[in-house]
Write a protein that holds these residues in place. Structure first.
Motif, PDB file in Angstrom:
ATOM      1  N   THR A  83     -33.749 -12.115  66.275  1.00 10.76           N
ATOM      2  CA  THR A  83     -35.151 -11.748  66.054  1.00 10.76           C
ATOM      3  C   THR A  83     -35.287 -10.320  65.534  1.00 10.76           C
ATOM      4  O   THR A  83     -36.338  -9.704  65.687  1.00 10.76           O
ATOM      5  N   ALA A  86     -38.066 -11.022  60.747  1.00 13.12           N
ATOM      6  CA  ALA A  86     -39.024 -12.133  60.794  1.00 13.12           C
ATOM      7  C   ALA A  86     -39.419 -12.473  59.366  1.00 13.12           C
ATOM      8  O   ALA A  86     -39.785 -11.581  58.591  1.00 13.12           O
ATOM      9  N   ARG A  87     -39.331 -13.731  59.008  1.00  8.84           N
ATOM     10  CA  ARG A  87     -39.683 -14.151  57.653  1.00  8.84           C
ATOM     11  C   ARG A  87     -41.192 -14.053  57.453  1.00  8.84           C
ATOM     12  O   ARG A  87     -41.968 -14.624  58.225  1.00  8.84           O
ATOM     13  N   THR A  90     -43.504 -17.262  57.298  1.00 11.79           N
ATOM     14  CA  THR A  90     -43.801 -18.101  58.467  1.00 11.79           C
ATOM     15  C   THR A  90     -44.157 -17.313  59.725  1.00 11.79           C
ATOM     16  O   THR A  90     -44.456 -17.916  60.754  1.00 11.79           O
ATOM     17  N   ALA A  91     -44.144 -15.986  59.662  1.00 12.36           N
ATOM     18  CA  ALA A  91     -44.348 -15.171  60.870  1.00 12.36           C
ATOM     19  C   ALA A  91     -45.689 -15.459  61.551  1.00 12.36           C
ATOM     20  O   ALA A  91     -45.787 -15.454  62.787  1.00 12.36           O
ATOM     21  N   SER A  93     -47.219 -18.172  61.891  1.00  9.43           N
ATOM     22  CA  SER A  93     -47.297 -19.483  62.536  1.00  9.43           C
ATOM     23  C   SER A  93     -46.178 -19.732  63.548  1.00  9.43           C
ATOM     24  O   SER A  93     -46.290 -20.642  64.363  1.00  9.43           O
ATOM     25  N   LYS A  94     -45.118 -18.943  63.506  1.00  8.12           N
ATOM     26  CA  LYS A  94     -44.012 -19.126  64.435  1.00  8.12           C
ATOM     27  C   LYS A  94     -44.397 -18.628  65.833  1.00  8.12           C
ATOM     28  O   LYS A  94     -44.927 -17.514  65.968  1.00  8.12           O
ATOM     29  N   THR A  96     -42.737 -17.292  68.134  1.00  2.47           N
ATOM     30  CA  THR A  96     -42.104 -16.018  68.493  1.00  2.47           C
ATOM     31  C   THR A  96     -42.878 -14.825  67.956  1.00  2.47           C
ATOM     32  O   THR A  96     -42.904 -13.762  68.583  1.00  2.47           O
ATOM     33  N   LYS A  98     -46.268 -15.031  66.051  1.00  2.00           N
ATOM     34  CA  LYS A  98     -47.662 -15.153  65.618  1.00  2.00           C
ATOM     35  C   LYS A  98     -48.629 -14.260  66.400  1.00  2.00           C
ATOM     36  O   LYS A  98     -49.576 -13.725  65.812  1.00  2.00           O
ATOM     37  N   GLN A 195     -51.970 -14.805  58.165  1.00  2.00           N
ATOM     38  CA  GLN A 195     -51.051 -14.957  57.045  1.00  2.00           C
ATOM     39  C   GLN A 195     -51.574 -14.249  55.804  1.00  2.00           C
ATOM     40  O   GLN A 195     -50.796 -13.737  54.986  1.00  2.00           O
TER      41      GLN A 195
END
Length: 235
Positions: A83, A86-87, A90-91, A93-94, A96, A98, A195
């Motif tokens: 971790t 973080a991409r 997608t950060a 919605s993930k 870990t 969001k 996003q």
């Protein structure tokens, strides 16, 4: 991807700017983070963020954070997946990341970062930076503790995006690096992040002109300004 990076005196100038915003005198500031030229995940790094309590006006803060985010709901410090990055795609919605996108955004200052170009079994290191200026990585943070009996730990992760142009020839990912006009926008704790905000940070980062230079192989424990020096030709 951002797996190692450097902090030198150039970074101190950017940190001083952030400190002044807090209302503190820079000479009275006591760093509690790792400085050096070969900073790795899980080490303590300078992290800038804004926070507020009970609806009060957000306050700018600079503290050392563990470079590898631990979500607040995690039961253990060691996770089954990395971790430290973080991409950006997608950060928001993930699970870990969001909640941090929504209300816990940060900046990690750096001189530059290292990336490795892989060709077969050969990995060639490059140092990537912006001329003589320091970089401001878009980051996320959390406060985490193992139990009510333990102290809170500040943890952070650096956002990455798809690499483009010459950087993509080295690696397919690169940190989201914020230009100065995006610093306050990204840190604004009164704004609920989503996003769309992440995408705006990614778009802005494309205006930061990064340059890469090949450097000598980094030893795991090596730590000096020579790590950033370009490889000299043998002849």
């Amino acid at each position: 991807m951002c797996g190692r990076f450097a902090m030198d005196q150039t970074v101190d100038e950017l940190i001083t700017e952030f400190v002044i915003v807090t209302g503190e005198q820079p000479e009275n500031w006591t760093p509690d983070w790792r400085t050096g030229y070969n900073i790795k995940p899980t080490e303590r790094i300078a992290t800038v963020f804004e926070s507020s309590r009970d609806g009060a006006t957000p306050v700018r803060r600079i503290e050392g954070a563990r470079w590898s985010l631990i979500p607040s709901w995690a039961r253990e410090e060691k996770l089954k997946y990395p971790t430290f990055n973080a991409r950006s795609e997608t950060a928001a919605s993930k699970p870990t990341f969001k909640s941090s996108v929504a209300s816990k955004r940060a900046i990690v200052p750096a001189r530059g970062y290292y990336e490795w170009k892989t060709a077969g079994k050969t990995k060639t290191p490059f140092f990537i930076s912006e001329a003589e200026q320091s970089l401001a990585f878009a980051a996320l943070y959390t406060w985490w503790r193992a139990s009510p009996e333990h102290e809170w730990m500040l943890t952070t992760t650096i956002l990455t995006r798809q690499a483009e142009g010459p950087l993509a020839e080295i690696h397919d990912r690169t940190p989201v690096t914020l230009p100065r006009h995006m610093h306050d926008v990204w840190l604004d704790a009164s704004v609920a992040g989503d996003q769309q905000l992440v995408d705006a940070a990614v778009d802005a980062s494309r205006n930061v002109e990064l340059a890469a230079r090949e450097v000598a192989p980094l030893g795991r424990d090596a730590d000096g300004p020579e790590l950033m020096e370009p490889v000299k030709p043998l002849f």
